[in-house]
Motif scaffolding. Structure first.
Motif, PDB file in Angstrom:
ATOM      1  N   LYS A   1      -1.383 -89.462  47.007  1.00 31.95           N
ATOM      2  CA  LYS A   1       0.040 -89.405  46.657  1.00 31.95           C
ATOM      3  C   LYS A   1       0.352 -88.132  45.877  1.00 31.95           C
ATOM      4  CE  LYS A   1       3.656 -91.832  44.159  1.00 31.95           C
ATOM      5  NZ  LYS A   1       3.957 -92.963  43.267  1.00 31.95           N
ATOM      6  N   ASN A   2      -0.454 -87.825  44.884  1.00 35.22           N
ATOM      7  CA  ASN A   2      -0.213 -86.633  44.062  1.00 35.22           C
ATOM      8  C   ASN A   2      -0.281 -85.352  44.880  1.00 35.22           C
ATOM      9  OD1 ASN A   2       0.182 -88.193  41.786  1.00 35.22           O
ATOM     10  ND2 ASN A   2      -1.899 -87.937  41.034  1.00 35.22           N
ATOM     11  N   CYS A   3      -1.210 -85.279  45.816  1.00 36.42           N
ATOM     12  CA  CYS A   3      -1.325 -84.089  46.667  1.00 36.42           C
ATOM     13  C   CYS A   3      -0.043 -83.880  47.474  1.00 36.42           C
ATOM     14  CB  CYS A   3      -2.516 -84.220  47.620  1.00 36.42           C
ATOM     15  SG  CYS A   3      -4.123 -83.999  46.841  1.00 36.42           S
TER      16      CYS A   3
ATOM     17  N   LEU B   1      -3.944 -92.700  44.650  1.00 35.44           N
ATOM     18  CA  LEU B   1      -3.253 -91.870  43.656  1.00 35.44           C
ATOM     19  C   LEU B   1      -3.475 -90.382  43.920  1.00 35.44           C
ATOM     20  CD1 LEU B   1      -1.505 -91.917  41.147  1.00 35.44           C
ATOM     21  CD2 LEU B   1      -3.583 -92.027  39.774  1.00 35.44           C
TER      22      LEU B   1
ATOM     23  N   GLU C   1       3.119 -83.155  45.177  1.00 35.17           N
ATOM     24  CA  GLU C   1       3.052 -81.785  44.646  1.00 35.17           C
ATOM     25  C   GLU C   1       3.562 -80.771  45.675  1.00 35.17           C
ATOM     26  OE1 GLU C   1      -0.437 -78.590  44.055  1.00 35.17           O
ATOM     27  OE2 GLU C   1      -0.754 -80.473  42.969  1.00 35.17           O
TER      28      GLU C   1
END
Length: 127
Positions: free
Chosen positions: A12-14, A9, A17
């Motif tokens: 993925k978020n990095c 997670l 973004e």
């Protein structure tokens, strides 16, 4: 399994973004993706500390993005206790463990970079 899910997670978020932030600058995204793809080998060859020093010294945006993503991962997983990652890594006795965890993160980070950041060659193949 829980550790792996939170690592996925964060990775993925990095990536997502950066894709949203830099969607109009395909060159930055291409450089970011390329750097991520080679990151695991760079860490294995130079060590985590050496890789982070390199990323910081280069100072280009895609290098800064990767440095910051690793810092975010280490902070969210509570592997570091200081905002200054390099200083903390110089003083820790757990560098091997931290490097191992970062390599786990990099595996997911690379996968998400390949999924979310398409190169022009891949776009051509899909048309």
């Amino acid at each position: 399994m829980k550790r792996e899910n939170s690592t996925k997670l964060i990775a993925k978020n990095c990536v997502v973004e950066k894709v949203l932030k830099e969607e109009n600058d395909k060159n930055i995204l291409k450089s970011y993706r390329s750097l991520i793809i080679g990151l695991g080998a760079m860490i294995i060859q130079n060590g985590l500390y050496g890789t982070l020093v390199f990323l910081r010294a280069k100072g280009k945006r895609h290098h800064e993005f990767v440095f910051e993503d690793i810092r975010i991962f280490l902070e969210k997983k509570k592997y570091i206790k200081s905002k200054d990652v390099l200083e903390f890594l110089e003083q820790t006795d757990n560098l091997s463990l931290i490097q191992e965890r970062v390599l786990e993160f990099v595996n997911w980070y690379r996968r998400y970079a390949e999924i979310f950041i398409k190169t022009s060659n891949e776009d051509d193949e899909n048309n």
